[in-house]
Design an enzyme around this catalytic site. Structure first.
Site, PDB file in Angstrom:
ATOM      1  N   GLY A   7       0.864  -1.179   0.000  1.00  0.00           N
ATOM      2  CA  GLY A   7       0.000   0.000   0.000  1.00  0.00           C
ATOM      3  C   GLY A   7       0.899   1.226   0.000  1.00  0.00           C
ATOM      4  O   GLY A   7       0.568   2.261   0.569  1.00  0.00           O
ATOM      5  N   GLY A  13       0.834   4.801   3.680  1.00  0.00           N
ATOM      6  CA  GLY A  13       1.977   3.979   3.285  1.00  0.00           C
ATOM      7  C   GLY A  13       3.167   4.815   2.859  1.00  0.00           C
ATOM      8  O   GLY A  13       4.295   4.607   3.312  1.00  0.00           O
ATOM      9  N   ARG A  84     -11.279   5.376   5.525  1.00  0.00           N
ATOM     10  CA  ARG A  84     -12.577   5.958   5.874  1.00  0.00           C
ATOM     11  C   ARG A  84     -12.819   7.229   5.087  1.00  0.00           C
ATOM     12  O   ARG A  84     -11.899   8.008   4.860  1.00  0.00           O
ATOM     13  CB  ARG A  84     -12.595   6.367   7.356  1.00  0.00           C
ATOM     14  CG  ARG A  84     -12.766   5.225   8.281  1.00  0.00           C
ATOM     15  CD  ARG A  84     -13.025   5.723   9.674  1.00  0.00           C
ATOM     16  NE  ARG A  84     -11.844   6.274  10.307  1.00  0.00           N
ATOM     17  CZ  ARG A  84     -11.870   6.914  11.468  1.00  0.00           C
ATOM     18  NH1 ARG A  84     -13.017   7.111  12.090  1.00  0.00           N
ATOM     19  NH2 ARG A  84     -10.761   7.375  12.003  1.00  0.00           N
ATOM     20  N   ASN A  97     -11.804  -4.619   3.436  1.00  0.00           N
ATOM     21  CA  ASN A  97     -10.393  -4.701   3.833  1.00  0.00           C
ATOM     22  C   ASN A  97      -9.974  -6.099   4.284  1.00  0.00           C
ATOM     23  O   ASN A  97      -8.809  -6.466   4.166  1.00  0.00           O
ATOM     24  CB  ASN A  97     -10.088  -3.651   4.907  1.00  0.00           C
ATOM     25  CG  ASN A  97      -9.992  -2.261   4.289  1.00  0.00           C
ATOM     26  OD1 ASN A  97      -9.931  -2.128   3.077  1.00  0.00           O
ATOM     27  ND2 ASN A  97      -9.974  -1.229   5.117  1.00  0.00           N
ATOM     28  N   THR A 121      -4.028  -1.314   8.280  1.00  0.00           N
ATOM     29  CA  THR A 121      -5.358  -1.258   7.673  1.00  0.00           C
ATOM     30  C   THR A 121      -6.461  -1.363   8.739  1.00  0.00           C
ATOM     31  O   THR A 121      -6.385  -2.215   9.628  1.00  0.00           O
ATOM     32  CB  THR A 121      -5.497  -2.432   6.668  1.00  0.00           C
ATOM     33  OG1 THR A 121      -4.344  -2.450   5.846  1.00  0.00           O
ATOM     34  CG2 THR A 121      -6.746  -2.297   5.824  1.00  0.00           C
ATOM     35  N   HIS A 177      -8.919   0.099  18.958  1.00  0.00           N
ATOM     36  CA  HIS A 177      -8.593   1.335  18.233  1.00  0.00           C
ATOM     37  C   HIS A 177      -9.931   1.817  17.655  1.00  0.00           C
ATOM     38  O   HIS A 177     -10.269   1.551  16.518  1.00  0.00           O
ATOM     39  CB  HIS A 177      -7.585   1.045  17.121  1.00  0.00           C
ATOM     40  CG  HIS A 177      -7.234   2.251  16.289  1.00  0.00           C
ATOM     41  ND1 HIS A 177      -6.838   3.451  16.829  1.00  0.00           N
ATOM     42  CD2 HIS A 177      -7.217   2.433  14.940  1.00  0.00           C
ATOM     43  CE1 HIS A 177      -6.583   4.311  15.853  1.00  0.00           C
ATOM     44  NE2 HIS A 177      -6.820   3.721  14.709  1.00  0.00           N
TER      45      HIS A 177
HETATM   46  P1  NAP Z   1      -5.283   5.537   0.506  1.00  0.00           P
HETATM   47  O1  NAP Z   1      -4.472   6.773   0.417  1.00  0.00           O
HETATM   48  O2  NAP Z   1      -6.583   5.481  -0.211  1.00  0.00           O
HETATM   49  O3  NAP Z   1      -4.387   4.309   0.008  1.00  0.00           O
HETATM   50  C1  NAP Z   1      -4.954   3.052  -0.016  1.00  0.00           C
HETATM   51  C2  NAP Z   1      -3.874   2.063  -0.344  1.00  0.00           C
HETATM   52  O4  NAP Z   1      -4.474   0.765  -0.300  1.00  0.00           O
HETATM   53  C3  NAP Z   1      -3.261   2.247  -1.699  1.00  0.00           C
HETATM   54  O5  NAP Z   1      -1.874   2.061  -1.602  1.00  0.00           O
HETATM   55  C4  NAP Z   1      -3.876   1.143  -2.534  1.00  0.00           C
HETATM   56  O6  NAP Z   1      -2.909   0.464  -3.295  1.00  0.00           O
HETATM   57  C5  NAP Z   1      -4.296   0.112  -1.514  1.00  0.00           C
HETATM   58  N1  NAP Z   1      -5.543  -0.539  -1.938  1.00  0.00           N
HETATM   59  C6  NAP Z   1      -6.789  -0.005  -2.027  1.00  0.00           C
HETATM   60  N2  NAP Z   1      -7.660  -0.928  -2.462  1.00  0.00           N
HETATM   61  C7  NAP Z   1      -6.942  -2.061  -2.653  1.00  0.00           C
HETATM   62  C8  NAP Z   1      -7.272  -3.371  -3.118  1.00  0.00           C
HETATM   63  N3  NAP Z   1      -8.536  -3.699  -3.462  1.00  0.00           N
HETATM   64  N4  NAP Z   1      -6.288  -4.289  -3.192  1.00  0.00           N
HETATM   65  C9  NAP Z   1      -5.035  -3.980  -2.860  1.00  0.00           C
HETATM   66  N5  NAP Z   1      -4.646  -2.752  -2.438  1.00  0.00           N
HETATM   67  C10 NAP Z   1      -5.598  -1.819  -2.331  1.00  0.00           C
HETATM   68  O7  NAP Z   1      -5.578   5.157   2.045  1.00  0.00           O
HETATM   69  P2  NAP Z   1      -4.736   5.573   3.351  1.00  0.00           P
HETATM   70  O8  NAP Z   1      -5.253   6.860   3.866  1.00  0.00           O
HETATM   71  O9  NAP Z   1      -3.308   5.410   3.052  1.00  0.00           O
HETATM   72  O10 NAP Z   1      -5.227   4.433   4.385  1.00  0.00           O
HETATM   73  C11 NAP Z   1      -4.835   3.075   4.210  1.00  0.00           C
HETATM   74  C12 NAP Z   1      -5.438   2.212   5.331  1.00  0.00           C
HETATM   75  O11 NAP Z   1      -4.835   2.577   6.589  1.00  0.00           O
HETATM   76  C13 NAP Z   1      -6.936   2.417   5.527  1.00  0.00           C
HETATM   77  O12 NAP Z   1      -7.559   1.179   5.822  1.00  0.00           O
HETATM   78  C14 NAP Z   1      -7.022   3.351   6.744  1.00  0.00           C
HETATM   79  O13 NAP Z   1      -8.254   3.257   7.404  1.00  0.00           O
HETATM   80  C15 NAP Z   1      -5.868   2.796   7.558  1.00  0.00           C
HETATM   81  N6  NAP Z   1      -5.357   3.693   8.609  1.00  0.00           N
HETATM   82  C16 NAP Z   1      -5.060   3.104   9.799  1.00  0.00           C
HETATM   83  C17 NAP Z   1      -4.557   3.871  10.831  1.00  0.00           C
HETATM   84  C18 NAP Z   1      -4.217   3.199  12.146  1.00  0.00           C
HETATM   85  O14 NAP Z   1      -3.915   3.892  13.119  1.00  0.00           O
HETATM   86  N7  NAP Z   1      -4.238   1.886  12.220  1.00  0.00           N
HETATM   87  C19 NAP Z   1      -4.372   5.254  10.666  1.00  0.00           C
HETATM   88  C20 NAP Z   1      -4.688   5.810   9.422  1.00  0.00           C
HETATM   89  C21 NAP Z   1      -5.181   5.006   8.385  1.00  0.00           C
HETATM   90  P3  NAP Z   1      -2.667   0.572  -4.860  1.00  0.00           P
HETATM   91  O15 NAP Z   1      -1.464   1.410  -4.963  1.00  0.00           O
HETATM   92  O16 NAP Z   1      -2.430  -0.823  -5.266  1.00  0.00           O
HETATM   93  O17 NAP Z   1      -3.869   1.207  -5.492  1.00  0.00           O
END
Ligand code: NAP
Length: 317
Positions: A7, A13, A84, A97, A121, A177
């Site tokens: 990601g 990421g 989200r 997810n 994720t 979380h």
């Molecule tokens: P984002 O900017 O939309 O990026 C999403 C990433 O996921 C992209 O790299 C995309 O990869 C990949 N992706 C999306 N759909 C996919 C699929 N069907 N198969 C494979 N890869 C897929 O999102 P973000 O803001 O970085 O957030 C990413 C995740 O982290 C989310 O679930 C968010 O809720 C979570 N998060 C967690 C925390 C925590 O504290 N745990 C904090 C913030 C965010 P490609 O390059 O392949 O398109």
């Protein structure tokens, strides 16, 4: 030292990758994405290298959609998944997810079988459970980022209230979380002094502050569309402690097997000793009655969601 970010084109990421590269700790970093995003991660890697040159840091950053390229990674950060949107809860993401995390966890097991997985994720407690089961890794090798970020948010708010430098605030949030996070106020000190001994403790409304911690992510998303720096630095903290084998106690989502309040078979945020083997020990803690009740409520909620997501996921497989 090699780290892979799955990601890597995503906002969390790529920010985490840059943050880690800037620590000058890893020699090799792989950013993995699907084919459509390959140009994007190639661009990110070039841009990062230019920035690192300004700091005399050399990291071999590779952009790839070939899973084999993660071989020999010490840590794999799993940040792929749908984020989200404004007004959504983390649970709303669970179905979609779960499929992504399960698929990537199997790939990690195949191509980087000796790595440690840090799941980012959301909903992260449930996704950590799925990554653990689908990778087949031992439980010390799979953890999630959640309450470490919540704890940093709580530190910030307390620093403001008590008007004391953030580094002096020692506090911890455990549990889910999400809405069922539990601040461990009885284990909170400022500069080594129990928080309740401070003069302005009476005006410290913990319930109000915790509500702010709970909605912190959503609040940022409503203004700028996503959270990036907070999660990225929290990820970098965790990876650093692992790679440097620091044995620090951080709060990460871990699989519980009776170590705390006799809770079994669920992944939740708890204090753990982190080192090169991953979760080297879950730190048993004594909680106040209120904290214990809230923690057990978090267990109930996360267990139910995990079961629901797993049942649906198995039907779809
Ligand atoms: P984002 O900017 O939309 O990026 C999403 C990433 O996921 C992209 O790299 C995309 O990869 C990949 N992706 C999306 N759909 C996919 C699929 N069907 N198969 C494979 N890869 C897929 O999102 P973000 O803001 O970085 O957030 C990413 C995740 O982290 C989310 O679930 C968010 O809720 C979570 N998060 C967690 C925390 C925590 O504290 N745990 C904090 C913030 C965010 P490609 O390059 O392949 O398109």
């Amino acid at each position: 030292m090699k780290v892979t970010v799955m990601g890597g084109s995503g906002r969390v990421g790529k920010a985490a990758a840059f943050c880690l590269a800037e620590e000058d700790l890893v020699d090799e970093m792989v950013l993995i994405s699907r084919e459509n995003s390959l140009d994007k991660i190639k661009g990110e890697s070039l841009d990062m290298n230019d920035a690192l040159a300004a700091k005399d840091i050399q990291v071999n950053i590779m952009a790839s959609c070939d899973m084999e390229d993660m071989h020999d990674s010490r840590v794999v950060v799993l940040a792929a998944g749908v984020p989200r949107q404004n007004g959504m809860s983390r649970q709303d993401l669970a179905g979609t997810n779960a499929q992504i995390v399960a698929h990537y966890a199997r790939q990690i097991a195949k191509y980087a079988p000796d790595s440690i997985i840090l799941v980012v994720t959301n909903p992260v407690d449930v996704m950590t459970y799925i990554a653990l089961k689908e990778s087949g890794f031992s439980r010390n090798k799979v953890m999630g980022l959640g309450n470490h970020l919540d704890s940093l948010r709580l530190k910030n708010l307390m620093s403001k209230h008590f008007d004391i430098h953030v580094s002096e605030i020692h506090t911890r949030v455990i549990g889910e979380h999400g809405d069922n996070m539990v601040p461990l106020l009885t284990s909170t000190t400022i500069g080594g002094i129990p928080v309740e001994r401070f003069r302005n403790y009476d005006s410290f409304d913990i319930n109000q502050i915790v509500e702010k911690v709970k909605s912190a992510g959503e609040y940022v998303i409503s203004m700028k569309g996503s959270t990036e720096y907070g999660p990225a630095f929290a990820i970098s903290n965790i990876v650093n402690v692992i790679l440097k084998d620091e044995k620090k106690i951080l709060t990460v989502t871990s699989y519980l097997d009776g170590e705390i309040e006799d809770v079994h078979d669920v992944c939740l945020g708890v204090p753990v000793k982190l080192g090169i083997e991953g979760v080297e020990k879950i730190v048993p803690i004594k909680m106040s009655q209120d904290e214990k009740e809230s923690f057990l409520e978090a267990v109930k909620v996360v267990k139910a969601t995990t079961l629901e997501v797993l049942t649906k996921f198995q039907e779809e497989e």
